[in-house]
Every structure is written in structure tokens, then in C-alpha cells.
Design a protein around this motif. Structure first.
Motif, PDB file in Angstrom:
ATOM      1  N   SER A   1       0.826  -1.210   0.000  1.00  0.00           N
ATOM      2  CA  SER A   1       0.000   0.000   0.000  1.00  0.00           C
ATOM      3  C   SER A   1       0.857   1.255   0.000  1.00  0.00           C
ATOM      4  N   ASN A   2       0.337   2.304  -0.618  1.00  0.00           N
ATOM      5  CA  ASN A   2       1.049   3.580  -0.633  1.00  0.00           C
ATOM      6  C   ASN A   2       0.572   4.475   0.511  1.00  0.00           C
ATOM      7  N   SER A   3       1.342   5.512   0.772  1.00  0.00           N
ATOM      8  CA  SER A   3       1.084   6.377   1.923  1.00  0.00           C
ATOM      9  C   SER A   3      -0.249   7.107   1.802  1.00  0.00           C
ATOM     10  N   ALA A   4      -0.624   7.488   0.589  1.00  0.00           N
ATOM     11  CA  ALA A   4      -1.887   8.201   0.409  1.00  0.00           C
ATOM     12  C   ALA A   4      -3.066   7.308   0.790  1.00  0.00           C
ATOM     13  N   GLY A   5      -2.976   6.026   0.423  1.00  0.00           N
ATOM     14  CA  GLY A   5      -4.037   5.100   0.795  1.00  0.00           C
ATOM     15  C   GLY A   5      -4.120   4.906   2.295  1.00  0.00           C
ATOM     16  N   ILE A   6      -2.970   4.836   2.950  1.00  0.00           N
ATOM     17  CA  ILE A   6      -2.952   4.695   4.408  1.00  0.00           C
ATOM     18  C   ILE A   6      -3.549   5.930   5.064  1.00  0.00           C
ATOM     19  N   ALA A   7      -3.227   7.103   4.542  1.00  0.00           N
ATOM     20  CA  ALA A   7      -3.791   8.338   5.084  1.00  0.00           C
ATOM     21  C   ALA A   7      -5.309   8.351   4.950  1.00  0.00           C
TER      22      ALA A   7
END
Length: 399
Positions: A264-270
């Protein structure tokens, strides 16, 4: 005061805050299956209830295994050998193995056979202090077997002192009958399987597998829309094999959890952090598949995304019978801290199932307890292969 039971001479990890909420020389009292009082023993009100002397043991909330595929037929030890020989998980799946191999064995099993096969696996979890277990379907891939799996899961909860939470995972893979017609199968799940599971009250949530060998965003949305029409929350297998935006997709649908998240990328985690979607991390699959991509723990910390840990018990990628082992793997493989790991099998694991009534030792919540003969809670993450559990309490009753 009027209590049903009292536990004394114990140290408590209440999990009420990110530092574990430790209380030395504490006490817990129950009434009608709920925690009626918790705190330092010196503050315990006068009572006439039966007392259990815990002998200095540590008490945690009963552990929650929030992602399992516990009910299935057969096993996939032969594929384990294939992977040792160099075959990848994706290669085996595309050749007709993987999920489809277990599908064939599960379709051939009766409900009674599925229950009998699953009971030893469930018992292994219970011996470690687990009091709530999520069980997914997903190895039937047609209505009758999917519902049979869910009935078998419900039957487990009738045969053992444990809370069983079910997830319908019919959108796990495309069955042979629908080869080349993935979109049509997704509609079948949405229009036929979900309504039947909901009508029979067999599913507590709906899950889907969104990845390079899974379903598309559009197909997942179709399945999730059907779930929501029937009042069922959703969960998502996301970003295990590729970064295909699964974390963001789960957040967009208000999912209870997104599970795996290795890529997963950081934007998705955010996005997950903003919606409250819990990240369920599955180090057993990382270990068995010899995965080199780990979930983005730093991004989860940065954005304040809650992290849970689970066995992912399944016959292919995580034949794991120990949630305590997952605590160690979460710390050693993923570099989680001890508080993060322990919160991940209690408070945050309960949140991943939408269960606000457990996972913390607090007045008014379910009196689900796990008792351990240890000197400090970190030992639960430290030992490999040990099991210091000396007792479980489920809804106020010793199990």
C-alpha cells in the motif's frame, strides 16, 4: 456491591491507552457477563462474590483473531513444497492451485466434516487466550458451499466457549464455472449469494479480494453495494501482491478494515486513517510466502492508522495456528513495538470487526479475559513457541 465473580492478585494490561494501561496488583469484577469494576485492588468495593486468586498472573482482554479462513477442506502442503522449489503464489494460483485447490476439497466436504476439521485449529487459538475469532467463507465460490462454510463457522461457536464473527468472502476468486466471466461472477455474488447469506443471518460482514489476481475496483464496488443494501459492513483483502490502490478503495467504501497491505502507498494509508478503517497486518503470510515487501508501518504511525495483527489462518499462504506467534512476527518482521502488537490483538483487532464491546478492560464492556503466567506483557511478544496462558474467561465465565 453485587458482583458475580471477582479476580484478585493480578496485574492488568487494560489496553485503554497506547501505553497498555498497566495496573499492578489490580482486580476485576463481573456482573451479567460484563466488567462491573476494574482498577487497583485497594479500591475494590466490598462484595460477597466468589473470588479467583490469580497468583500474580497478568490479565489482558481476551485476544481477538480478526482475520482467519478457519473453515476449509483438505490442506495445501504439496503447494508449500512447490513454493520451496521456486514456484510463486501467483503462478500456483494461475495453474489452478491455490484457492481453487481448496475450493474443490471444501465443496466435497459436508458441514459436519468442515466443523470437525476446524475444531482442532480453533482449539489451538483458544489455548492461547483467544476469545473472539473471525471466520471467512471463500472456498465454496458457489452459493451452497459458501453458506455451508458459514453454517460450519456458526456451529463452532455453539461447540466452544468463543465468539465467532463471520465474513462472507464469496468474492475470493473466480470459480471454474465462470472462467473468463469474472464480471458475471461478481454480479452473481452481489445478486444471489449476498442476499441469501443476509436472509439466513449467516454473515456479519462481506469481504472481497482486490488485487492483480483478484477482483477489479468496479467489481468490488458492485459486491460492496450489495452488502450495504443488506446492512452488512465490508472488509477488503488489499494490496497484497501489487499496489493497486486497495487501501484507498477500502477507505472510500468505509470498510471496517483493509487486510494485508504489503504494498500500500502512503496516500491510501492516510485515507484509511481519516475514515477509521483498521489496517490488519498478517505476518504469517509474509513469512510463508517469503515476502520481501512489508506493510508501510511508518506511514501508519505517521497518519495515525490503527493496526491490528491476525493469523490469517488458511491452508495456503498462512497455515498458522498461533496468534502469539504473530505477536513475535509483528515485532521482528514488521518492527512493531510491543504496545502496537498487543493493541493489535485486542483493542484494534476488535475495532477491525466493528466490535466496540471488547478488546479493553473497562467497565461496561464484555468480561472476556486472558490470563498469563508472565512477569511482564512483553513476554507475549518475546517467546517463540511458548504458551503461558493459564486461563480464559468468556462473558464472565471461566472457559
Amino acid at each position: 456491591m453485587s458482583f458475580d465473580n471477582v479476580w484478585l492478585n493480578a496485574n492488568l494490561a487494560t489496553m485503554g491507552d497506547d501505553a497498555l494501561g498497566l495496573i499492578e496488583d489490580g482486580a476485576i469484577a463481573s456482573k451479567n457477563g460484563r466488567i462491573a469494576w476494574v482498577g487497583p485492588r485497594t479500591g475494590l468495593p466490598a462484595h460477597a462474590a466468589p473470588v479467583t486468586d490469580c497468583g500474580g498472573a497478568w490479565i489482558l482482554p481476551g485476544l481477538v483473531d480478526c482475520h482467519t479462513h478457519l473453515v476449509f477442506g483438505g490442506n495445501r502442503a504439496a503447494e508449500f513444497e512447490q513454493r520451496l522449489g521456486g514456484a510463486t503464489y501467483e503462478e500456483i494460483a494461475r495453474a489452478g492451485g491455490g484457492i481453487l485447490s481448496t475450493m474443490r476439497a471444501t465443496r466435497a466436504a459436508s458441514e459436519a466434516q468442515l466443523v470437525q476439521a476446524a475444531l482442532p485449529r480453533l482449539d489451538a487459538l483458544l489455548r492461547e487466550g483467544v476469545t473472539t475469532v473471525e471466520v471467512k467463507s471463500g472456498y465454496g465460490l458457489e452459493p451452497e458451499t459458501e453458506l455451508r462454510q458459514l453454517r460450519a463457522a456458526r456451529a463452532l461457536g455453539a461447540q466452544r466457549p468463543v465468539s465467532i464473527v463471520t465474513s462472507l468472502l464469496a468474492a475470493h476468486a473466480v470459480p471454474p464455472e465462470y472462467k473468463g466471466r469474472q464480471g458475471e461472477y461478481a454480479r452473481h455474488v452481489a445478486e444471489d449469494i449476498i442476499p441469501r447469506a443476509a436472509a439466513e443471518h449467516l454473515a456479519d460482514a462481506v469481504d472481497a479480494f482486490f488485487d492483480s489476481i483478484g477482483f477489479t475496483a468496479e467489481e468490488t464496488a458492485l459486491v460492496f453495494a450489495a452488502a450495504q443494501r443488506h446492512g452488512l459492513p465490508v472488509k477488503l483483502h488489499a494490496d497484497q501482491l501489487t499496489d493497486c490502490g486497495g487501501a484507498a478503495l477500502a477507505a472510500a467504501h468505509g470498510a471496517l478494515s483493509a487486510d494485508h497491505l504489503e504494498r500500500s502507498n502512503s496516500a491510501g494509508i492516510a485515507a484509511m486513517a481519516r475514515t477509521g478503517t483498521v489496517a490488519v497486518l498478517l505476518p504469517g503470510a509474509t513469512l510463508i510466502l517469503r515476502e520481501t515487501h512489508f506493510p508501510p508501518i511508518a506511514a501508519m504511525r505517521e497518519h495515525g492508522c490503527r493496526m491490528a495483527l491476525s493469523t490469517d489462518m488458511n491452508p495456503g499462504s498462512s497455515p498458522a495456528l498461533s496468534l502469539l506467534l504473530m505477536l513475535n512476527l509483528g515485532c521482528t518482521l514488521f518492527r512493531m513495538t510491543v504496545p502496537e502488537a498487543l493493541l493489535g490483538v485486542t483493542r484494534h483487532a476488535a475495532a477491525a470487526l466493528g466490535l466496540g464491546d471488547r478488546g479493553v478492560l473497562a467497565e461496561g464492556l464484555r468480561c472476556d479475559l486472558a490470563l498469563y503466567r508472565i512477569q511482564r506483557p512483553a513476554e507475549l511478544c518475546y517467546w517463540l513457541g511458548g504458551n503461558p496462558c493459564i486461563g480464559r474467561v468468556v462473558a464472565g465465565i471461566a472457559a
